[in-house]
Design a protein around this motif. Structure first.
Motif, PDB file in Angstrom:
ATOM      1  N   ALA A 276       0.834  -1.201   0.000  1.00  0.00           N
ATOM      2  CA  ALA A 276       0.000   0.000   0.000  1.00  0.00           C
ATOM      3  C   ALA A 276       0.871   1.254   0.000  1.00  0.00           C
ATOM      4  CB  ALA A 276      -0.929  -0.005   1.211  1.00  0.00           C
ATOM      5  N   GLU A 277       1.965   1.208   0.734  1.00  0.00           N
ATOM      6  CA  GLU A 277       2.885   2.350   0.774  1.00  0.00           C
ATOM      7  C   GLU A 277       3.503   2.581  -0.597  1.00  0.00           C
ATOM      8  OE1 GLU A 277       4.858   5.518   2.701  1.00  0.00           O
ATOM      9  OE2 GLU A 277       3.251   4.231   3.453  1.00  0.00           O
ATOM     10  N   ASP A 278       3.917   1.514  -1.262  1.00  0.00           N
ATOM     11  CA  ASP A 278       4.501   1.637  -2.594  1.00  0.00           C
ATOM     12  C   ASP A 278       3.480   2.183  -3.578  1.00  0.00           C
ATOM     13  OD1 ASP A 278       6.674   1.344  -4.397  1.00  0.00           O
ATOM     14  OD2 ASP A 278       5.882  -0.571  -5.109  1.00  0.00           O
ATOM     15  N   ASP A 279       2.254   1.664  -3.526  1.00  0.00           N
ATOM     16  CA  ASP A 279       1.187   2.153  -4.411  1.00  0.00           C
ATOM     17  C   ASP A 279       0.925   3.637  -4.188  1.00  0.00           C
ATOM     18  OD1 ASP A 279       0.868  -0.343  -5.534  1.00  0.00           O
ATOM     19  OD2 ASP A 279      -0.845  -0.905  -4.288  1.00  0.00           O
ATOM     20  N   LYS A 280       0.995   4.073  -2.935  1.00  0.00           N
ATOM     21  CA  LYS A 280       0.758   5.490  -2.610  1.00  0.00           C
ATOM     22  C   LYS A 280       1.794   6.382  -3.299  1.00  0.00           C
ATOM     23  CE  LYS A 280       2.167   7.344   1.280  1.00  0.00           C
ATOM     24  NZ  LYS A 280       2.291   7.643   2.730  1.00  0.00           N
ATOM     25  N   TRP A 281       3.045   5.957  -3.283  1.00  0.00           N
ATOM     26  CA  TRP A 281       4.096   6.790  -3.866  1.00  0.00           C
ATOM     27  C   TRP A 281       4.114   6.702  -5.396  1.00  0.00           C
ATOM     28  CZ3 TRP A 281       5.665  10.555  -1.110  1.00  0.00           C
ATOM     29  CH2 TRP A 281       5.687  10.429   0.284  1.00  0.00           C
ATOM     30  N   ILE A 282       3.665   5.598  -5.940  1.00  0.00           N
ATOM     31  CA  ILE A 282       3.497   5.524  -7.397  1.00  0.00           C
ATOM     32  C   ILE A 282       2.486   6.568  -7.847  1.00  0.00           C
ATOM     33  CG2 ILE A 282       2.571   4.112  -9.280  1.00  0.00           C
ATOM     34  CD1 ILE A 282       3.795   1.662  -7.841  1.00  0.00           C
TER      35      ILE A 282
END
Length: 335
Positions: A276-282
């Motif tokens: 979820a954190e990675d998706d947020k920064w994408i």
């Protein structure tokens, strides 16, 4: 700056102070740091979380002083001090300078998706079984990984999704085997550079971009320099929670349990939140104007085939056949 860093490490090392000899009554001041991640980053938060859990569980008897990126030195310097025991704990990308076998953590195209990555790198995963004895051999206690996600290639001016397109593009690589070799096999010109020097290197044209990090680092630190992020997913980006074995072994079972339980809590939380954190920064990078490119299955398969054919034999020579036999038996089948 280097003289200051060494002095800071020497001062920090003096903080390991057991005041009494009775079991479970010792008072400690430990040093916890990382080469990357400022105070506001996810990694910075994890450092504080590990420290606060330890202090709370020990009723303040074990104090942990947290130092963020650049405050005690560069990546190799800090890892050296961890092995020596002058730094007691780190969340870090471990260096291969003491044992090339640590490169098993960075073997390219080891896992292909999140579900497989979590299973392979998790507490009961096969990757831990490979890595733990290697860390023991160089004097480090391994608690587990701090997963971030799949790395990519961030560049300015132009981007590449194939070996042919990558020709002439210079990208920074972490100076850790086999990451530079992986970038070379993908067609890029790999330039090993320490994290602290990446921004200036991109700004001055020494390199055209960064590689092998999740998009957070390229967006948060270099967004004014970079135009594209290609989700090559050639590596699963994860730090490691480590402690100097000498410090670990001088503690009694109760204190070891406190340190270990706190580490496991931090690791479990990150496994739960990482995607979820990675998706947020994408999404944040795209909103800020960075173009996010996902190679087609055919493009990715071509990279996988080329990289495994070229780099895995190099890894076998450096890491040993025993490790690579385990890798080949467990690595993801290309999609």
């Amino acid at each position: 700056m280097k003289l200051f860093s060494v002095s800071a490490i020497a001062l920090a090392a003096a903080m390991l102070v057991p005041f009494t000899a009775q079991a479970s009554d010792k008072k400690y001041k430990l040093v916890l740091t990382s080469e990357a991640g400022d105070r506001e980053s996810v990694l910075g938060g994890a450092l504080r979380d590990w420290a606060s859990r330890i202090e709370e569980s020990s009723d303040g008897r074990i104090r942990v002083n947290v130092f963020y990126q650049g405050e005690l030195g560069g990546q190799q310097e800090l890892f050296d001090q961890l092995v020596k025991g002058n730094v007691h704990m780190m969340i870090t990308w471990p260096q291969t300078s003491y044992d090339q076998r640590i490169g098993a953590n960075y073997i390219p195209y080891l896992v292909m998706g999140w579900e497989d990555a979590i299973e392979s790198f998790g507490r009961e995963g096969w990757v831990r079984d490979v890595l733990e004895p290697i860390y023991q051999d160089i004097g480090l206690k391994y608690f587990g990984p701090f997963p971030e996600g799949f790395g990519g290639i961030a560049t300015k001016g132009r981007y590449a999704t194939s070996y042919e397109e990558a020709q002439g593009l210079k990208v920074r690589s972490q100076p850790i085997f086999p990451l530079p070799q992986t970038l070379q096999a993908m067609g890029f010109q790999a330039v090993p550079i320490d994290w602290a020097e990446v921004y200036t290197s991109i700004q001055t044209g020494v390199v055209d971009g960064d590689s092998s990090n999740v998009i957070y680092w390229d967006y948060e630190y270099f967004r004014d320099q970079l135009d594209y992020f290609v989700q090559s997913s050639h590596n699963f980006s994860s730090y490691s929670l480590l402690m100097n074995s000498g410090t670990w072994e001088e503690m009694d079972d109760e204190d070891r349990g406190i340190i270990d339980s706190a580490a496991i809590a931090v690791i479990d939380q990150q496994f739960e939140n990482a995607k979820a954190e990675d998706d947020k920064w994408i999404a944040a990078a795209q909103e800020a104007g960075m173009e996010y490119i996902v190679p087609t299955p055919e493009q990715k398969a071509a990279w996988v085939e080329r990289v495994r054919a070229e780099v895995w034999p190099q890894a076998e020579e450096a890491l040993g056949k025993e490790i690579m036999d385990v890798v080949r038996a467990n690595a993801s089948v290309p999609e």
